[in-house]
Write a protein that holds these residues in place. Structure first.
Motif, PDB file in Angstrom:
ATOM      1  N   MET A   1     -10.661  -3.345  -1.757  1.00  0.00           N
ATOM      2  CA  MET A   1     -11.208  -2.151  -2.396  1.00  0.00           C
ATOM      3  C   MET A   1     -10.388  -0.925  -2.023  1.00  0.00           C
ATOM      4  O   MET A   1     -10.109  -0.073  -2.869  1.00  0.00           O
ATOM      5  N   LEU A   2      -9.977  -0.833  -0.739  1.00  0.00           N
ATOM      6  CA  LEU A   2      -9.150   0.305  -0.339  1.00  0.00           C
ATOM      7  C   LEU A   2      -7.874   0.339  -1.172  1.00  0.00           C
ATOM      8  O   LEU A   2      -7.442   1.395  -1.627  1.00  0.00           O
ATOM      9  N   PHE A   3      -7.274  -0.839  -1.382  1.00  0.00           N
ATOM     10  CA  PHE A   3      -6.042  -0.898  -2.167  1.00  0.00           C
ATOM     11  C   PHE A   3      -6.285  -0.512  -3.621  1.00  0.00           C
ATOM     12  O   PHE A   3      -5.571   0.320  -4.188  1.00  0.00           O
ATOM     13  N   THR A   4      -7.332  -1.093  -4.233  1.00  0.00           N
ATOM     14  CA  THR A   4      -7.538  -0.828  -5.661  1.00  0.00           C
ATOM     15  C   THR A   4      -8.012   0.603  -5.902  1.00  0.00           C
ATOM     16  O   THR A   4      -7.748   1.160  -6.957  1.00  0.00           O
ATOM     17  N   GLN A   5      -8.689   1.215  -4.918  1.00  0.00           N
ATOM     18  CA  GLN A   5      -9.075   2.613  -5.128  1.00  0.00           C
ATOM     19  C   GLN A   5      -7.828   3.494  -5.163  1.00  0.00           C
ATOM     20  O   GLN A   5      -7.789   4.489  -5.893  1.00  0.00           O
ATOM     21  N   ILE A   6      -6.812   3.149  -4.365  1.00  0.00           N
ATOM     22  CA  ILE A   6      -5.572   3.932  -4.402  1.00  0.00           C
ATOM     23  C   ILE A   6      -4.857   3.711  -5.725  1.00  0.00           C
ATOM     24  O   ILE A   6      -4.380   4.656  -6.364  1.00  0.00           O
ATOM     25  N   THR A   7      -4.801   2.456  -6.200  1.00  0.00           N
ATOM     26  CA  THR A   7      -4.096   2.219  -7.466  1.00  0.00           C
ATOM     27  C   THR A   7      -4.886   2.728  -8.662  1.00  0.00           C
ATOM     28  O   THR A   7      -4.316   2.942  -9.716  1.00  0.00           O
ATOM     29  N   ALA A   8      -6.214   2.919  -8.496  1.00  0.00           N
ATOM     30  CA  ALA A   8      -7.007   3.372  -9.636  1.00  0.00           C
ATOM     31  C   ALA A   8      -6.856   4.861  -9.886  1.00  0.00           C
ATOM     32  O   ALA A   8      -7.220   5.341 -10.949  1.00  0.00           O
TER      33      ALA A   8
ATOM     34  N   LEU B   1       0.833  -1.216   0.000  1.00  0.00           N
ATOM     35  CA  LEU B   1       0.000   0.000   0.000  1.00  0.00           C
ATOM     36  C   LEU B   1       0.862   1.258   0.000  1.00  0.00           C
ATOM     37  O   LEU B   1       0.676   2.175  -0.824  1.00  0.00           O
ATOM     38  N   LEU B   2       1.850   1.288   0.905  1.00  0.00           N
ATOM     39  CA  LEU B   2       2.685   2.480   1.013  1.00  0.00           C
ATOM     40  C   LEU B   2       3.529   2.665  -0.247  1.00  0.00           C
ATOM     41  O   LEU B   2       3.708   3.793  -0.717  1.00  0.00           O
ATOM     42  N   LEU B   3       4.023   1.541  -0.813  1.00  0.00           N
ATOM     43  CA  LEU B   3       4.834   1.661  -2.043  1.00  0.00           C
ATOM     44  C   LEU B   3       3.999   2.216  -3.187  1.00  0.00           C
ATOM     45  O   LEU B   3       4.454   3.104  -3.923  1.00  0.00           O
ATOM     46  N   MET B   4       2.762   1.719  -3.323  1.00  0.00           N
ATOM     47  CA  MET B   4       1.874   2.218  -4.380  1.00  0.00           C
ATOM     48  C   MET B   4       1.631   3.722  -4.222  1.00  0.00           C
ATOM     49  O   MET B   4       1.742   4.488  -5.186  1.00  0.00           O
ATOM     50  N   ALA B   5       1.310   4.125  -3.002  1.00  0.00           N
ATOM     51  CA  ALA B   5       1.006   5.542  -2.780  1.00  0.00           C
ATOM     52  C   ALA B   5       2.259   6.391  -2.979  1.00  0.00           C
ATOM     53  O   ALA B   5       2.184   7.481  -3.549  1.00  0.00           O
TER      54      ALA B   5
ATOM     55  N   ALA C   1      -6.971   0.284   7.669  1.00  0.00           N
ATOM     56  CA  ALA C   1      -8.044   0.982   6.955  1.00  0.00           C
ATOM     57  C   ALA C   1      -7.859   2.500   7.070  1.00  0.00           C
ATOM     58  O   ALA C   1      -7.979   3.232   6.088  1.00  0.00           O
ATOM     59  N   GLY C   2      -7.520   2.969   8.282  1.00  0.00           N
ATOM     60  CA  GLY C   2      -7.289   4.402   8.460  1.00  0.00           C
ATOM     61  C   GLY C   2      -6.103   4.896   7.659  1.00  0.00           C
ATOM     62  O   GLY C   2      -6.156   5.963   7.040  1.00  0.00           O
ATOM     63  N   THR C   3      -5.025   4.078   7.633  1.00  0.00           N
ATOM     64  CA  THR C   3      -3.844   4.467   6.863  1.00  0.00           C
ATOM     65  C   THR C   3      -4.176   4.611   5.391  1.00  0.00           C
ATOM     66  O   THR C   3      -3.774   5.578   4.739  1.00  0.00           O
ATOM     67  N   SER C   4      -4.944   3.644   4.863  1.00  0.00           N
ATOM     68  CA  SER C   4      -5.232   3.731   3.429  1.00  0.00           C
ATOM     69  C   SER C   4      -6.176   4.884   3.135  1.00  0.00           C
ATOM     70  O   SER C   4      -6.063   5.517   2.079  1.00  0.00           O
ATOM     71  N   LEU C   5      -7.079   5.208   4.074  1.00  0.00           N
ATOM     72  CA  LEU C   5      -7.949   6.374   3.861  1.00  0.00           C
ATOM     73  C   LEU C   5      -7.110   7.649   3.800  1.00  0.00           C
ATOM     74  O   LEU C   5      -7.312   8.505   2.920  1.00  0.00           O
ATOM     75  N   CYS C   6      -6.135   7.776   4.710  1.00  0.00           N
ATOM     76  CA  CYS C   6      -5.254   8.953   4.710  1.00  0.00           C
ATOM     77  C   CYS C   6      -4.476   9.052   3.405  1.00  0.00           C
ATOM     78  O   CYS C   6      -4.355  10.131   2.816  1.00  0.00           O
ATOM     79  N   LEU C   7      -3.930   7.905   2.946  1.00  0.00           N
ATOM     80  CA  LEU C   7      -3.153   7.923   1.709  1.00  0.00           C
ATOM     81  C   LEU C   7      -4.025   8.331   0.535  1.00  0.00           C
ATOM     82  O   LEU C   7      -3.595   9.100  -0.346  1.00  0.00           O
ATOM     83  N   TRP C   8      -5.257   7.852   0.522  1.00  0.00           N
ATOM     84  CA  TRP C   8      -6.167   8.159  -0.579  1.00  0.00           C
ATOM     85  C   TRP C   8      -6.489   9.654  -0.598  1.00  0.00           C
ATOM     86  O   TRP C   8      -6.475  10.299  -1.661  1.00  0.00           O
ATOM     87  N   LEU C   9      -6.739  10.216   0.586  1.00  0.00           N
ATOM     88  CA  LEU C   9      -7.028  11.655   0.649  1.00  0.00           C
ATOM     89  C   LEU C   9      -5.813  12.465   0.196  1.00  0.00           C
ATOM     90  O   LEU C   9      -5.952  13.454  -0.545  1.00  0.00           O
ATOM     91  N   ALA C  10      -4.607  12.022   0.625  1.00  0.00           N
ATOM     92  CA  ALA C  10      -3.397  12.733   0.217  1.00  0.00           C
ATOM     93  C   ALA C  10      -3.224  12.697  -1.291  1.00  0.00           C
ATOM     94  O   ALA C  10      -2.873  13.705  -1.921  1.00  0.00           O
ATOM     95  N   LEU C  11      -3.499  11.526  -1.896  1.00  0.00           N
ATOM     96  CA  LEU C  11      -3.363  11.418  -3.348  1.00  0.00           C
ATOM     97  C   LEU C  11      -4.382  12.293  -4.055  1.00  0.00           C
ATOM     98  O   LEU C  11      -4.067  12.922  -5.083  1.00  0.00           O
ATOM     99  N   LYS C  12      -5.606  12.360  -3.506  1.00  0.00           N
ATOM    100  CA  LYS C  12      -6.624  13.227  -4.102  1.00  0.00           C
ATOM    101  C   LYS C  12      -6.163  14.686  -4.081  1.00  0.00           C
ATOM    102  O   LYS C  12      -6.287  15.406  -5.082  1.00  0.00           O
ATOM    103  N   ILE C  13      -5.621  15.108  -2.928  1.00  0.00           N
ATOM    104  CA  ILE C  13      -5.148  16.491  -2.815  1.00  0.00           C
ATOM    105  C   ILE C  13      -4.001  16.726  -3.792  1.00  0.00           C
ATOM    106  O   ILE C  13      -3.935  17.757  -4.465  1.00  0.00           O
ATOM    107  N   HIS C  14      -3.134  15.734  -3.895  1.00  0.00           N
ATOM    108  CA  HIS C  14      -2.002  15.840  -4.808  1.00  0.00           C
ATOM    109  C   HIS C  14      -2.478  15.994  -6.249  1.00  0.00           C
ATOM    110  O   HIS C  14      -1.941  16.788  -7.019  1.00  0.00           O
TER     111      HIS C  14
END
Lengths: 85, 96, 253, 101
Positions: free
Chosen positions: C236-243, B73-77, D73-86
Motif C-alpha cells: 500500500m505504501l508503494f501504490t500510494q506513492i505511484t497513485a 520505491l526511490l526510482l518511482m518517487a 516504512a519511514g522512508t516511503s512516508l517521507c517520500l510520500w510527504l515530499a511528493l504531496k508538497i511537490h
C-alpha cells in the motif's frame, strides 16, 4: 577446497568493484542500471560460493530471494523510461 | 588453517573498504539517479556482509528490501519529483 | 544551518553549502567518528548472558530458529508494536487524494482490478508469468521453514511485497485500498496478534506466554497473519506513492 | 574478535558518512539515502557486537530485522510527504503552464 572457493568469492568481489566503474562513469542511465544488475547476479554467485565454502544451506535461501527480487529495480526503470518516450 | 583464516580476513577487509567507498560515492554523486543506483548496489554489498556476520535472517530481509523494494520505491518517487509541476489550464484540451 | 529543502533536481545545485561550512562539518563529524570508534575499541567485550539464556530456553519456544523464537515468543511485544507502527504509517498514507490518477480507468469496486485495455510489453508479461508464482511459492516456503531455518514473517512479507510491486509496476493491475476487504487484509496481522494475546490472557493469565504444547502452531498462525498484513501494508505504501499524479502523464489525452 | 571490530568500525564510519550526507546534500532523495546509510551503520554495529565466538546472540538479529522493515516504512512516508508538497506547487518549483510545453 574451502580456500579455493573463498578465493573465488574474493575474485568475484573484485569483479564487482570493476563493475562499479560502469555504474559511476556510465554515459547513460541504462549503463548505470545494468551495472547494478551485474551486482545482483554476481552477488548470487558469491552467496552460492560462500554457501558451499561455509557448509551453510541457509545461504541458498538468501541467494534465492536475491535472484528473485533483484530484477524489480530493472522492471521499474524499464517501465518508467518506456512511459517517458 | 592459517591460510583459510587469512583469506577470509582479506574478504572481510575488502568488503568493509568497498562498503565505505560505495557509501561515500553514493552521497558524492551529482546525479540523483546515480545515487539511487549506487544505493541499491550498497544494499547488495551489505547483504554479503550480513552473511559474513552469520546473520542469515537479516540477510534475507535485506536482500528483499534493500535490493528490490527500496530501489523501486526511490526510482518511482524520483521520476515523479523530477518534473516541474504542470498546472493544466482551462483550454488544455486543445493542446492534447 | 537549516536550509530550504529542494524537491526538484534542476534546482538542487543552487542551495549548496559553502566550502568552509562543509570543512567545519567534516571536522566535527570526524571527531565524533573517532570518539565512537575509540569507545568501541576500548570498551570491554560484554558477556553473552542474554544469548545463552535465550538459546537455553529455545526448546520451550516451540520453534528451532532462535531469531523466530525471539521475535514471536520471547519478545513478541516488539513484533506486536512493530506491526502497529506499520499500520499507523499505512493509516497516515491512506488519506484520499483528490487528484488520484487512474480513477476513471480502473474498477474501484474490487481490491485488485485488471485493466485489459492497457498495453503491457510481451517480454514483461512473460517475465511476470514466471516471477509471480515463484515469488508466492518462495514466500510460503520462507514462512514455513522459518520455524527451523532462517526465514519467517518479515522475510516472507517482503518477498510477497516484491511480487505485488512487480504486478503494480507493470501497469495493468490496480489496487484499491478503501474497500472493506483491503482494510481487513491490512489489519489482520494486528487483529490476530491481539486476539491471540487476549486468548492467552484468559487461558493462562499471562498476556503473551503461550502454552508449550501449542506454541509451534500458534506461532505459525500468527506469522501467517503477520505476513499477509506486512505485505499488504508495504504494498500500500508503494501504490500510494505511484497513485499520486505524475505530471508528465496528465498532459496525455 | 578482529572481524567483529573491523565491521564495528565500518559501521561507525558509515554513520559518519551518512550524517555528513544528510546535512550537506540538498535534494530530498539524497537526504533520505543518507539517513538510510546511517541506519545501515547502526545495524552493522549491532550485528557485529552480537557475535561471541561460537555463540551468536539472536536478540540483536531480531531487533535489526524489525528495524529494516520500519526503516523502509519511514522512508516511503517521507517520500510520500515530499511528493504531496511537490504537488502543492510551492515555490520549490516553477510552475509551467500546460500551453507552454
Amino acid at each position: 577446497m574451502n580456500t579455493y572457493l573463498t578465493l573465488l568469492a574474493v575474485m568475484m568481489l573484485l569483479v564487482l568493484l570493476f563493475g562499479l566503474i560502469r555504474v559511476i562513469r556510465g554515459p547513460g542511465s541504462t549503463d548505470r542500471l545494468l551495472g547494478s544488475q551485474l551486482f545482483g547476479s554476481v552477488g548470487v554467485a558469491i552467496l552460492l560460493l560462500l554457501a558451499v565454502a561455509q557448509q551453510q544451506t541457509a545461504l541458498l535461501n538468501v541467494a534465492l530471494v536475491l535472484a528473485l527480487l533483484a530484477p524489480l529495480t530493472l522492471i521499474t526503470f524499464v517501465n518508467l523510461s518506456s512511459k517517458q518516450s | 588453517m592459517v591460510i583459510i583464516v587469512s583469506i577470509e580476513l582479506w574478504m572481510d577487509v575488502l568488503l568493509a573498504v568497498s562498503t565505505v567507498l560505495l557509501a561515500g560515492l553514493t552521497l558524492a554523486a551529482r546525479n540523483v539517479f546515480t545515487a539511487i543506483v549506487l544505493y541499491v548496489c550498497l544494499g547488495l554489498l551489505v547483504t554479503i556482509i550480513w552473511v559474513r556476520l552469520n546473520a542469515w535472517d537479516v540477510a534475507i530481509a535485506e536482500a528483499a528490501i534493500g535490493a528490490g523494494l527500496t530501489g523501486a520505491l526511490l526510482l518511482m518517487a524520483w521520476r515523479r519529483l523530477n518534473h516541474p509541476v504542470i498546472v493544466p489550464s482551462k483550454d488544455a484540451k486543445d493542446v492534447s | 544551518m537549516f536550509r530550504k529543502l529542494i524537491l526538484s533536481e534542476s534546482l538542487s545545485s543552487q542551495n549548496e553549502m559553502t566550502l568552509l561550512t562543509r570543512c567545519a562539518l567534516a571536522l566535527v563529524i570526524s571527531i565524533l567518528t573517532i570518539g565512537l570508534s575509540a569507545a568501541l575499541i576500548l570498551s570491554p567485550k560484554a558477556e553473552p548472558v542474554l544469548a545463552i539464556e535465550a538459546l537455553d530456553k529455545l526448546a520451550l519456544s516451540g520453534v528451532e530458529n532462535p531469531v523466530t523464537a525471539v521475535l514471536l515468543n520471547f519478545r513478541s511485544y516488539d513484533t506486536l508494536l512493530e506491526i502497529a507502527v506499520l499500520l499507523i504509517v499505512a493509516v497516515t498514507m491512506s488519506t484520499p487524494s483528490n487528484k488520484q490518477m487512474n480513477q476513471s480507468a480502473a474498477d474501484t469496486s474490487r481490491w485488485l482490478s485488471v485493466n485489459d485495455a492497457q498495453f503491457v510489453h510481451p517480454i514483461l508479461t512473460a517475465l511476470l508469468r514466471w516471477l509471480i508464482p515463484l515469488g508466492i511459492l518462495l514466500s510460503g516456503y520462507l514462512l514455513w521453514t522459518g520455524a527451523y531455518l532462517p526465514g519467517g514473517a518479515f522475510q516472507a512479507g517482503a518477498v510477497l511485497t516484491g511480487v505485488g510491486v512487480a504486478l503494480a509496476v507493470a501497469g495493468r493491475h490496480h489496487f484499491t485500498w478503501h474497500l472493506f476487504i483491503a482494510r481487513f487484509v491490512l489489519t489482520v496481522g494486528l487483529i490476530a496478534f491481539v486476539a491471540m494475546a487476549a486468548g492467552n490472557a484468559l487461558a493462562t493469565g499471562i498476556v503473551l506466554q503461550y502454552p508449550i504444547e501449542h506454541a509451534g502452531l500458534i506461532i505459525l498462525l500468527v506469522e501467517l497473519a503477520a505476513t499477509i498484513s506486512i505485505a499488504a501494508i508495504l504494498l500500500m505504501l508503494f501504490t500510494q506513492i505511484t497513485a499520486l499524479p505524475n505530471t508528465s502523464e496528465r498532459l496525455k489525452p | 574478535m578482529t572481524h567483529d571490530l573491523l565491521f564495528s568500525i565500518t559501521g561507525v564510519v558509515l554513520i559518519g558518512i551518512g550524517l555528513f550526507g544528510s546535512v550537506a546534500s540538498t535534494h530530498i532523495i539524497k537526504k533520505l539515502i543518507a539517513i538510510n546509510i546511517m541506519g545501515l551503520g547502526i545495524f552493522m554495529i549491532f550485528l557485529s557486537t552480537a557475535r561471541h565466538g561460537m555463540i551468536t546472540d539472536p536478540i540483536p538479529h531480531a531487533v535489526v530485522l524489525t528495524g529494516i522493515v520500519v526503516a523502509i516504512a519511514g522512508t516511503s512516508l517521507c517520500l510520500w510527504l515530499a511528493l504531496k508538497i511537490h504537488l502543492l506547487g510551492e515555490d520549490t518549483t516553477e510552475e509551467v503552464n500546460a500551453n507552454d510545453v
